[in-house]
Design an enzyme around this catalytic site. Structure first.
Site, PDB file in Angstrom:
ATOM      1  N   ALA A   1      72.116  64.772 117.359  1.00  0.00           N
ATOM      2  CA  ALA A   1      73.026  63.746 116.843  1.00  0.00           C
ATOM      3  C   ALA A   1      72.230  62.473 116.570  1.00  0.00           C
ATOM      4  O   ALA A   1      71.517  62.382 115.580  1.00  0.00           O
ATOM      5  CB  ALA A   1      74.160  63.517 117.844  1.00  0.00           C
ATOM      6  N   ARG A   2      72.352  61.497 117.436  1.00  0.00           N
ATOM      7  CA  ARG A   2      71.542  60.291 117.407  1.00  0.00           C
ATOM      8  C   ARG A   2      71.081  60.018 118.823  1.00  0.00           C
ATOM      9  O   ARG A   2      71.749  60.374 119.797  1.00  0.00           O
ATOM     10  CB  ARG A   2      72.331  59.096 116.860  1.00  0.00           C
ATOM     11  CG  ARG A   2      72.467  59.094 115.344  1.00  0.00           C
ATOM     12  CD  ARG A   2      71.123  58.846 114.651  1.00  0.00           C
ATOM     13  NE  ARG A   2      71.259  58.710 113.200  1.00  0.00           N
ATOM     14  CZ  ARG A   2      71.030  59.679 112.340  1.00  0.00           C
ATOM     15  NH1 ARG A   2      70.693  60.889 112.797  1.00  0.00           N
ATOM     16  NH2 ARG A   2      71.137  59.472 111.049  1.00  0.00           N
TER      17      ARG A   2
ATOM     18  N   GLU B   1      63.897  55.166 118.561  1.00  0.00           N
ATOM     19  CA  GLU B   1      62.908  55.747 117.641  1.00  0.00           C
ATOM     20  C   GLU B   1      62.131  54.652 116.915  1.00  0.00           C
ATOM     21  O   GLU B   1      62.698  53.618 116.560  1.00  0.00           O
ATOM     22  CB  GLU B   1      63.619  56.628 116.608  1.00  0.00           C
ATOM     23  CG  GLU B   1      64.217  57.883 117.198  1.00  0.00           C
ATOM     24  CD  GLU B   1      64.785  58.821 116.130  1.00  0.00           C
ATOM     25  OE1 GLU B   1      64.405  58.680 114.945  1.00  0.00           O
ATOM     26  OE2 GLU B   1      65.594  59.671 116.489  1.00  0.00           O
TER      27      GLU B   1
ATOM     28  N   HIS C   1      62.240  64.214 114.936  1.00  0.00           N
ATOM     29  CA  HIS C   1      63.380  64.036 114.032  1.00  0.00           C
ATOM     30  C   HIS C   1      63.220  64.895 112.769  1.00  0.00           C
ATOM     31  O   HIS C   1      63.204  64.392 111.641  1.00  0.00           O
ATOM     32  CB  HIS C   1      63.563  62.562 113.654  1.00  0.00           C
ATOM     33  CG  HIS C   1      64.981  62.223 113.298  1.00  0.00           C
ATOM     34  ND1 HIS C   1      65.592  61.068 113.695  1.00  0.00           N
ATOM     35  CD2 HIS C   1      65.915  62.894 112.589  1.00  0.00           C
ATOM     36  CE1 HIS C   1      66.833  61.030 113.241  1.00  0.00           C
ATOM     37  NE2 HIS C   1      67.054  62.144 112.561  1.00  0.00           N
TER      38      HIS C   1
END
Length: 313
Positions: free
Chosen positions: A232-233, A262, A280
Site C-alpha cells: 500500500a503505502r 521513502e 518500491h
C-alpha cells in the site's frame, strides 16, 4: 498550454507528451522540492507529478497559474487534495493500470517472506551454502493457508484471486463495507482478521484514516507465525512498531515494497533476516508504466479540450 512533467517517463510516453503538449521535463529525476513545486504551480498550466513531489498545503500558498495536477500513479498522498482544490486545481490519477502488477508484487513478497527466499539468496551469495539438508531454512507453507486482505478494492481483489485460485488459500478481508466479489472471501472485523490470518496483505490507500493503521496493538494480535505484506503505502504501518515486533520474533516475518519515509529505510530494518525488502517495485514494468502514462495523457487531453476529466478525484 504549458505542461511540466516532474520525472522521466518511458520513451513512449515522453514522445507523446512532447509531440502533443510540447511538455517540459525537469532535468533532475528526483521528487520536486517544496520550492520547485511552488515555482511550477506559478509557471505552468498543468503538472504531471508523481510519488514524492512536495505538493503539500504550503505549496499552494503563493501565486498559482496551474489548473490541473494529472498525477502519474494511483496514490496521491503526496498531494494535499483539499489545498489543491481550494486553490482551484483539479486532480486526477491513474487507477486500474497498476492493479495486476501490484497484486503480482504482493504475491511475490508473500512467497519470498514465507519461504525465506531473500535470506537464502544472501546465504548462497555469501558462500554459506554447503548443500541440501532436510532441516535447512525451513519456511512457511503457503498453499491452503489463511489470507487476510486489508482493503478490498481493485488491488485487494486481485490479490485475493491469485491467492485463492492459484494457491487454494482461504481468504478473509477487512473493508469499510462488504463487497460483492467473484472470489470466495469472508468479511471480518480487523482484529479478528489479524488474529486468524497466516498472511496479512495491506492494500489500502494512504489517507489520514489509514495512517499507522497497523501499529503495536495490531501487530500484537497477529499469530507468532504470521507474515505481514505491505504493497500500500509505507505510513500505513508504524515502522518502529514493526521493527520491534520483528526483532522480538512476535510475528513470523514481513514483506515490504514501501516504507514510511521513502527512500530512507531504517538500518534496523535492513539488518533483520526475517523481512523481505523491495525498492518500491509494485508497478515497475514498462507495459504498466506505459499504461499509467497513457491514462495521465488522457487526463491532460481532456483538460486541454475542455471535456470531463476521465479520472478526476
Amino acid at each position: 498550454m504549458r505542461v511540466l512533467v516532474t520525472r522521466a517517463l518511458t520513451p513512449r510516453i515522453e514522445t507523446i507528451l512532447r509531440a502533443e503538449f510540447a511538455a517540459e521535463f525537469r532535468e533532475r529525476d528526483a521528487p520536486m522540492t517544496l520550492a520547485e513545486a511552488r515555482d511550477a504551480l506559478a509557471t505552468y498550466d498543468a503538472l504531471l507529478p508523481t510519488l514524492g513531489d512536495a505538493l503539500r498545503a504550503e505549496a499552494f500558498t503563493g501565486p498559482i497559474r496551474a489548473k490541473l495536477l494529472a498525477n502519474f500513479g494511483v496514490g496521491v498522498n503526496h498531494i494535499d487534495l483539499a489545498a489543491a482544490k481550494a486553490a482551484g486545481l483539479a486532480v486526477t490519477n491513474t487507477p486500474g493500470a497498476v492493479t495486476d502488477a501490484t497484486a503480482d508484487i504482493a504475491m511475490t513478497l508473500l512467497l519470498m517472506s514465507a519461504r525465506r527466499a531473500s535470506e537464502g539468496e544472501r546465504m548462497l551469495r555469501a558462500g554459506g551454502w554447503t548443500g541440501w539438508a532436510p532441516t535447512q531454512m525451513l519456511g512457511a507453507h503457503v498453499t491452503g493457508k489463511r489470507l487476510g486482505v486489508i482493503g478490498m478494492g481493485r488491488i485487494g481483489q486481485a490479490v485475493a484471486k491469485r491467492a485463492h485460485f492459484g494457491f487454494g488459500m482461504q481468504v478473509a478481508y477487512a473493508s469499510r463495507s462488504p463487497k460483492t466479489l467473484d472470489v470466495p472471501a469472508t468479511p471480518l472485523p480487523l482484529p479478528d482478521l489479524l488474529a486468524q490470518s497466516d498472511f496479512v496483505v495491506l492494500a489500502v490507500p494512504a489517507t489520514p484514516e489509514t495512517h499507522h493503521l497497523i501499529g503495536a496493538a495490531e501487530l500484537a494480535l497477529m499469530a507468532p507465525h504470521a507474515h505481514l505484506i505491505n504493497v500500500a503505502r509505507g505510513d500505513v504501518v508504524d515502522e518502529a512498531a514493526l521493527i520491534a515486533a520483528l526483532q522480538a520474533g512476535r510475528i513470523g516475518g514481513a514483506g515490504l515494497d514501501v516504507y514510511e519515509h521513502e527512500p530512507h529505510v531504517p538500518p534496523a530494518l535492513i539488518a533483520l533476516e526475517n523481512v523481505t525488502l523491495l525498492p518500491h517495485l509494485g508497478t515497475a514494468t514498462e507495459e504498466v508504466r506505459d499504461a499509467m502514462g497513457l491514462m495521465a495523457v488522457e487526463n491532460l487531453r481532456a483538460f486541454r479540450d475542455g471535456t470531463p476529466l476521465p479520472n478526476a478525484l
